[in-house]
Design a protein around this motif. Structure first.
Motif, PDB file in Angstrom:
ATOM      1  N   CYS A   9      15.391  33.421  60.276  1.00  0.00           N
ATOM      2  CA  CYS A   9      14.857  32.281  59.533  1.00  0.00           C
ATOM      3  C   CYS A   9      15.291  31.004  60.257  1.00  0.00           C
ATOM      4  O   CYS A   9      15.977  31.062  61.279  1.00  0.00           O
ATOM      5  CB  CYS A   9      15.344  32.315  58.088  1.00  0.00           C
ATOM      6  N   HIS A  10      14.944  29.848  59.709  1.00  0.00           N
ATOM      7  CA  HIS A  10      15.247  28.595  60.417  1.00  0.00           C
ATOM      8  C   HIS A  10      16.738  28.319  60.489  1.00  0.00           C
ATOM      9  O   HIS A  10      17.253  27.878  61.515  1.00  0.00           O
ATOM     10  CB  HIS A  10      14.528  27.418  59.733  1.00  0.00           C
ATOM     11  N   CYS A  11      17.464  28.619  59.404  1.00  0.00           N
ATOM     12  CA  CYS A  11      18.912  28.323  59.387  1.00  0.00           C
ATOM     13  C   CYS A  11      19.735  29.465  59.979  1.00  0.00           C
ATOM     14  O   CYS A  11      20.954  29.369  60.058  1.00  0.00           O
ATOM     15  CB  CYS A  11      19.370  27.998  57.968  1.00  0.00           C
ATOM     16  N   LYS A  12      19.074  30.531  60.379  1.00  0.00           N
ATOM     17  CA  LYS A  12      19.700  31.687  61.046  1.00  0.00           C
ATOM     18  C   LYS A  12      20.585  32.525  60.120  1.00  0.00           C
ATOM     19  O   LYS A  12      21.321  33.392  60.597  1.00  0.00           O
ATOM     20  CB  LYS A  12      20.529  31.260  62.278  1.00  0.00           C
ATOM     21  N   THR A  13      20.532  32.264  58.820  1.00  0.00           N
ATOM     22  CA  THR A  13      21.296  33.104  57.897  1.00  0.00           C
ATOM     23  C   THR A  13      20.690  34.508  57.858  1.00  0.00           C
ATOM     24  O   THR A  13      21.414  35.511  57.845  1.00  0.00           O
ATOM     25  CB  THR A  13      21.275  32.497  56.473  1.00  0.00           C
ATOM     26  N   CYS A  73      14.060  32.991  52.763  1.00  0.00           N
ATOM     27  CA  CYS A  73      15.468  32.608  52.848  1.00  0.00           C
ATOM     28  C   CYS A  73      15.762  31.584  51.756  1.00  0.00           C
ATOM     29  O   CYS A  73      15.060  30.578  51.637  1.00  0.00           O
ATOM     30  CB  CYS A  73      15.768  32.019  54.223  1.00  0.00           C
ATOM     31  N   THR A  75      18.074  29.515  51.613  1.00  0.00           N
ATOM     32  CA  THR A  75      18.620  28.266  52.140  1.00  0.00           C
ATOM     33  C   THR A  75      17.542  27.405  52.788  1.00  0.00           C
ATOM     34  O   THR A  75      17.422  26.232  52.472  1.00  0.00           O
ATOM     35  CB  THR A  75      19.724  28.565  53.169  1.00  0.00           C
ATOM     36  N   CYS A  76      16.748  27.982  53.675  1.00  0.00           N
ATOM     37  CA  CYS A  76      15.810  27.162  54.452  1.00  0.00           C
ATOM     38  C   CYS A  76      14.352  27.379  54.058  1.00  0.00           C
ATOM     39  O   CYS A  76      13.488  26.630  54.490  1.00  0.00           O
ATOM     40  CB  CYS A  76      16.000  27.398  55.945  1.00  0.00           C
TER      41      CYS A  76
HETATM   42 ZN   LIG Z   1      17.345  30.360  56.349  1.00  0.00          ZN
END
Ligand SMILES: [Zn+2]
Length: 134
Positions: A9-13, A73, A75-76
């Motif tokens: 995902c964008h935040c890499k989580t 995700c 978060t992002c």
């Molecule tokens: Zn994310």
């Protein structure tokens, strides 16, 4: 031939790896969700995706016939894939968001066969009358 790619995902989580045969085809659809997200996908089998990190940071969304669970995700907000379990698809499958693959080059993606689906009218085998916006 299947090749292993790494997605995030964008935040890499959320991180995963998956086995994709791009020559088997990719698709874009005009359904109410895909059109809003410009979702460019490939279908892969239920055994072709392995979570590396962040599975507990995914949240789920369903709509319409609720045949597919869309994962985002928390978060992002990036959607890495949707998952379904349909006989017509050979059981469990993923609709993989090709845009989240970090080691898929733009050239490789652009060269992959692409089909358009009229998901808006549940006419998955047909090409929509307008595709330029997808
Ligand atoms: Zn994310």
């Amino acid at each position: 031939m299947k090749k292993t790619y790494h997605g995030s995902c964008h935040c890499k989580t959320v991180r995963f790896e998956c086995d994709v045969d791009l020559d088997a085809g990719t698709s874009k659809c005009n359904c109410s969700l895909c059109a809003k997200t410009r979702y460019w996908k490939a279908f892969i089998g239920g055994d072709d995706l392995r979570m590396i990190a962040g599975a507990d940071n995914l949240t789920e969304y369903q709509f319409g016939g609720k045949n597919i669970t869309h994962f985002f995700c928390k978060t992002c907000g990036v959607k890495p894939f949707g998952r379904g379990d349909l006989e017509i698809m050979g059981g469990v499958f993923y609709g993989l968001n090709l845009s989240v693959l970090d080691d898929l080059s733009p050239e490789e993606l652009a060269a992959a066969p692409l089909q358009y689906q009229d998901g808006l009218h549940d006419n998955w085998g047909e090409v929509p009358t307008e595709i330029r916006h997808l």
